[in-house]
Design a protein around this motif. Structure first.
Motif, PDB file in Angstrom:
ATOM      1  N   LEU A   1     114.986  61.663  42.983  1.00 24.14           N
ATOM      2  CA  LEU A   1     115.600  62.297  41.706  1.00 24.14           C
ATOM      3  C   LEU A   1     115.621  61.251  40.540  1.00 24.14           C
ATOM      4  CD1 LEU A   1     116.118  65.033  41.127  1.00 24.14           C
ATOM      5  CD2 LEU A   1     118.813  64.596  41.350  1.00 24.14           C
ATOM      6  N   SER A   2     116.047  59.957  40.867  1.00 26.60           N
ATOM      7  CA  SER A   2     116.201  59.146  39.792  1.00 26.60           C
ATOM      8  C   SER A   2     115.179  58.538  39.394  1.00 26.60           C
ATOM      9  CB  SER A   2     117.411  58.019  40.447  1.00 26.60           C
ATOM     10  OG  SER A   2     116.876  57.370  41.450  1.00 26.60           O
ATOM     11  N   SER A   3     114.153  58.184  40.179  1.00 26.28           N
ATOM     12  CA  SER A   3     112.780  58.003  39.775  1.00 26.28           C
ATOM     13  C   SER A   3     112.213  58.905  38.776  1.00 26.28           C
ATOM     14  CB  SER A   3     111.993  57.483  40.841  1.00 26.28           C
ATOM     15  OG  SER A   3     111.373  58.625  41.435  1.00 26.28           O
ATOM     16  N   LEU A   4     112.474  60.366  39.299  1.00 28.20           N
ATOM     17  CA  LEU A   4     112.055  61.250  38.211  1.00 28.20           C
ATOM     18  C   LEU A   4     112.821  61.501  37.108  1.00 28.20           C
ATOM     19  CD1 LEU A   4     110.061  63.761  38.685  1.00 28.20           C
ATOM     20  CD2 LEU A   4     112.053  65.086  39.303  1.00 28.20           C
ATOM     21  N   LEU A   5     114.013  61.129  37.061  1.00 28.15           N
ATOM     22  CA  LEU A   5     114.823  61.531  35.624  1.00 28.15           C
ATOM     23  C   LEU A   5     115.333  60.046  34.931  1.00 28.15           C
ATOM     24  CD1 LEU A   5     116.794  64.655  37.091  1.00 28.15           C
ATOM     25  CD2 LEU A   5     114.924  64.577  35.394  1.00 28.15           C
ATOM     26  N   SER A   6     115.271  59.071  35.712  1.00 25.82           N
ATOM     27  CA  SER A   6     116.019  57.977  34.974  1.00 25.82           C
ATOM     28  C   SER A   6     114.735  56.825  34.645  1.00 25.82           C
ATOM     29  CB  SER A   6     116.614  56.985  35.971  1.00 25.82           C
ATOM     30  OG  SER A   6     117.543  57.776  36.652  1.00 25.82           O
ATOM     31  N   SER A   7     114.968  56.102  33.583  1.00 21.81           N
ATOM     32  CA  SER A   7     114.097  55.044  33.432  1.00 21.81           C
ATOM     33  C   SER A   7     114.504  53.581  33.535  1.00 21.81           C
ATOM     34  CB  SER A   7     113.720  55.208  31.917  1.00 21.81           C
ATOM     35  OG  SER A   7     114.818  55.104  31.002  1.00 21.81           O
TER      36      SER A   7
ATOM     37  N   PRO B   1     117.957  62.746  26.978  1.00 17.03           N
ATOM     38  CA  PRO B   1     118.188  62.456  25.199  1.00 17.03           C
ATOM     39  C   PRO B   1     116.908  62.588  24.558  1.00 17.03           C
ATOM     40  CG  PRO B   1     119.017  60.726  26.878  1.00 17.03           C
ATOM     41  CD  PRO B   1     118.091  61.628  27.591  1.00 17.03           C
ATOM     42  N   PHE B   2     116.902  63.065  23.310  1.00 25.06           N
ATOM     43  CA  PHE B   2     115.681  63.398  22.605  1.00 25.06           C
ATOM     44  C   PHE B   2     114.894  61.979  22.288  1.00 25.06           C
ATOM     45  CE2 PHE B   2     113.615  63.490  18.396  1.00 25.06           C
ATOM     46  CZ  PHE B   2     112.803  64.560  18.384  1.00 25.06           C
ATOM     47  N   GLY B   3     113.670  62.179  22.346  1.00 27.19           N
ATOM     48  CA  GLY B   3     112.688  61.208  22.078  1.00 27.19           C
ATOM     49  C   GLY B   3     112.538  59.901  23.487  1.00 27.19           C
ATOM     50  N   ASP B   4     113.198  60.490  24.553  1.00 29.78           N
ATOM     51  CA  ASP B   4     113.093  59.745  25.618  1.00 29.78           C
ATOM     52  C   ASP B   4     111.508  59.787  26.224  1.00 29.78           C
ATOM     53  OD1 ASP B   4     115.244  58.587  27.797  1.00 29.78           O
ATOM     54  OD2 ASP B   4     113.380  59.116  28.783  1.00 29.78           O
ATOM     55  N   GLY B   5     111.160  58.515  26.520  1.00 33.93           N
ATOM     56  CA  GLY B   5     109.720  58.542  27.062  1.00 33.93           C
ATOM     57  C   GLY B   5     109.621  59.115  28.268  1.00 33.93           C
ATOM     58  N   ARG B   6     110.701  59.348  29.026  1.00 38.17           N
ATOM     59  CA  ARG B   6     110.295  60.147  30.327  1.00 38.17           C
ATOM     60  C   ARG B   6     110.026  61.609  30.075  1.00 38.17           C
ATOM     61  NH1 ARG B   6     110.513  58.841  35.418  1.00 38.17           N
ATOM     62  NH2 ARG B   6     110.028  56.834  34.555  1.00 38.17           N
ATOM     63  N   LYS B   7     109.889  62.060  28.818  1.00 35.43           N
ATOM     64  CA  LYS B   7     109.586  63.409  28.862  1.00 35.43           C
ATOM     65  C   LYS B   7     107.789  63.484  28.856  1.00 35.43           C
ATOM     66  CE  LYS B   7     108.552  66.921  25.621  1.00 35.43           C
ATOM     67  NZ  LYS B   7     107.073  66.997  25.885  1.00 35.43           N
ATOM     68  N   GLN B   8     107.147  62.603  28.430  1.00 34.75           N
ATOM     69  CA  GLN B   8     105.932  62.598  28.529  1.00 34.75           C
ATOM     70  C   GLN B   8     105.502  62.426  30.098  1.00 34.75           C
ATOM     71  OE1 GLN B   8     106.896  61.475  25.549  1.00 34.75           O
ATOM     72  NE2 GLN B   8     105.758  63.061  24.513  1.00 34.75           N
ATOM     73  N   ILE B   9     106.256  61.695  30.804  1.00 36.09           N
ATOM     74  CA  ILE B   9     105.847  61.689  32.260  1.00 36.09           C
ATOM     75  C   ILE B   9     106.182  62.929  33.115  1.00 36.09           C
ATOM     76  CG2 ILE B   9     106.573  60.505  34.339  1.00 36.09           C
ATOM     77  CD1 ILE B   9     107.456  57.839  32.335  1.00 36.09           C
ATOM     78  N   LEU B  10     107.162  63.458  32.560  1.00 39.76           N
ATOM     79  CA  LEU B  10     107.615  64.592  33.373  1.00 39.76           C
ATOM     80  C   LEU B  10     106.340  65.833  32.836  1.00 39.76           C
ATOM     81  CD1 LEU B  10     111.405  64.898  32.769  1.00 39.76           C
ATOM     82  CD2 LEU B  10     110.232  64.591  34.807  1.00 39.76           C
TER      83      LEU B  10
ATOM     84  N   LYS C   1     103.463  65.490  32.289  1.00 40.69           N
ATOM     85  CA  LYS C   1     102.289  65.104  33.110  1.00 40.69           C
ATOM     86  C   LYS C   1     102.330  65.340  34.389  1.00 40.69           C
ATOM     87  CE  LYS C   1      99.038  61.426  32.390  1.00 40.69           C
ATOM     88  NZ  LYS C   1      98.738  59.976  32.105  1.00 40.69           N
ATOM     89  N   LYS C   2     103.544  64.912  35.174  1.00 36.77           N
ATOM     90  CA  LYS C   2     103.734  65.336  36.405  1.00 36.77           C
ATOM     91  C   LYS C   2     103.568  66.714  36.717  1.00 36.77           C
ATOM     92  CE  LYS C   2     107.259  64.417  40.097  1.00 36.77           C
ATOM     93  NZ  LYS C   2     106.080  64.083  41.097  1.00 36.77           N
ATOM     94  N   PHE C   3     104.345  67.536  35.842  1.00 35.59           N
ATOM     95  CA  PHE C   3     104.294  68.871  36.236  1.00 35.59           C
ATOM     96  C   PHE C   3     103.258  69.644  35.475  1.00 35.59           C
ATOM     97  CE2 PHE C   3     108.865  67.411  37.139  1.00 35.59           C
ATOM     98  CZ  PHE C   3     108.814  67.715  38.368  1.00 35.59           C
ATOM     99  N   LYS C   4     102.335  69.148  34.974  1.00 34.74           N
ATOM    100  CA  LYS C   4     101.206  69.677  34.171  1.00 34.74           C
ATOM    101  C   LYS C   4     101.625  70.929  33.190  1.00 34.74           C
ATOM    102  CE  LYS C   4      97.983  68.472  37.789  1.00 34.74           C
ATOM    103  NZ  LYS C   4      98.647  67.895  38.876  1.00 34.74           N
ATOM    104  N   ILE C   5     102.567  70.410  32.333  1.00 34.89           N
ATOM    105  CA  ILE C   5     103.207  71.508  31.453  1.00 34.89           C
ATOM    106  C   ILE C   5     102.058  71.824  30.559  1.00 34.89           C
ATOM    107  CG2 ILE C   5     105.072  72.132  30.103  1.00 34.89           C
ATOM    108  CD1 ILE C   5     106.004  71.742  32.747  1.00 34.89           C
ATOM    109  N   GLN C   6     102.058  73.216  30.569  1.00 29.81           N
ATOM    110  CA  GLN C   6     100.855  73.614  29.613  1.00 29.81           C
ATOM    111  C   GLN C   6     101.280  74.371  28.413  1.00 29.81           C
ATOM    112  OE1 GLN C   6      97.654  73.560  30.653  1.00 29.81           O
ATOM    113  NE2 GLN C   6      97.854  72.874  32.731  1.00 29.81           N
ATOM    114  N   GLY C   7     102.693  74.841  28.601  1.00 24.79           N
ATOM    115  CA  GLY C   7     103.313  75.675  27.439  1.00 24.79           C
ATOM    116  C   GLY C   7     104.813  75.945  27.801  1.00 24.79           C
ATOM    117  N   ILE C   8     105.272  76.072  26.697  1.00 22.59           N
ATOM    118  CA  ILE C   8     106.959  76.329  26.572  1.00 22.59           C
ATOM    119  C   ILE C   8     107.318  77.747  26.508  1.00 22.59           C
ATOM    120  CG2 ILE C   8     107.506  73.823  26.791  1.00 22.59           C
ATOM    121  CD1 ILE C   8     107.956  74.390  23.634  1.00 22.59           C
TER     122      ILE C   8
END
Ligand SMILES: [Zn+2]
Ligand SMILES: [Zn+2]
Length: 244
Positions: free
Chosen positions: A10-16, A100-109, A111-118
């Motif tokens: 979980l921390s590798s998923l959500l922390s940096s 937090p807004f603009g956190d680089g982890r968002k792109q990783i998430l 990609k990891k979950f292959k988010i196609q739309g919101i």
């Protein structure tokens, strides 16, 4: 991978490297480690997206209901907002945590979950395992009852509904559609002409007019225990049951 520590997942998923916390909309920081062992819903969303705004009140309601039952549950907003001020505005409506807004982890998430739309809601189980990426659909269909979103649980819900459906009349007359009878029909998804919300599976349907009502909107389920009035507040006359 199988032997990896749960908290590490979980921390590798959500922390940096620079950040080991998530935020609340009052500015408080919550350590990611506090989420270990909980059911997590990653909520990918943004204010500019109308379906996201439409889904938010339902998610808030389900969130409070699930939490009120004492479940170890948390939602994390993963924002696709355009700037900090729209993020702040949208997030101010949410009672849960956020990246937090603009956190680089968002792109990783993404990609990891292959988010196609919101909006997309990804459910993660207490062991860190991804349960489903379709939690939004299940929440729309079942509300808080969808929790904890596991296949077994959803199958059980589905069986309960099928059982219940057997007790519903085959046709109803409804004041919102007095022209025709509404037929109990299994549909994929539809928009209810009563309450305007999306429905899945069973509908009381007029094919000719493409008119749908949720079973709960078509049938008055008020727990009437009356004896001679027919089933749950209905009077059945021939092959048509009407609201009593
Ligand atoms: Zn409805
Ligand atoms: Zn009709």
């Amino acid at each position: 991978m199988a032997t990896e520590d749960v908290s590490h997942d979980l921390s590798s998923l959500l922390s940096s490297e620079e950040r080991d916390f998530l935020i609340r909309n009052n500015g408080d920081q919550v350590p990611v480690s506090a989420l270990v062992g909980k059911n997590i819903l990653l909520y990918f969303s943004a204010q500019w997206c109308p379906p996201c705004r439409a889904f938010l009140p339902k998610l808030i309601e389900a969130y409070h209901t699930i939490k009120a039952k004492g479940s170890a549950f948390e939602v994390i907003f993963i924002s696709s907002d355009r700037d900090q001020s729209t993020f702040d505005e949208f997030y101010s409506e949410m009672p849960w945590l956020a990246l937090p807004f603009g956190d680089g982890r968002k792109q990783i998430l993404d990609k990891k979950f292959k988010i196609q739309g919101i909006p997309t809601a990804v459910a993660i189980g207490p062991s860190g395992r991804t349960i489903t990426k379709e939690a939004r659909m299940h929440l729309t269909a079942y509300g808080a009852d969808a929790f904890p979103f596991t296949e077994e649980h959803l199958k059980q819900l589905e069986e309960e509904i099928e059982k219940k459906a057997k007790g519903w009349p085959e046709k109803v007359k409804h004041e919102l559609h007095s022209e025709h009878e509404l037929i109990r029909t299994k549909r994929s998804s539809y928009s209810c002409d009563g309450c305007g919300e999306t429905g899945y599976s069973w509908s009381f349907y007029c094919k000719e007019c493409d008119f749908d009502l949720h079973p709960k909107c078509a049938l008055k389920e008020d727990g009437d225990t009356g004896t001679e009035k027919g089933k749950e507040g209905f009077i059945c006359d021939g092959d048509v049951c009407r609201k009593a």
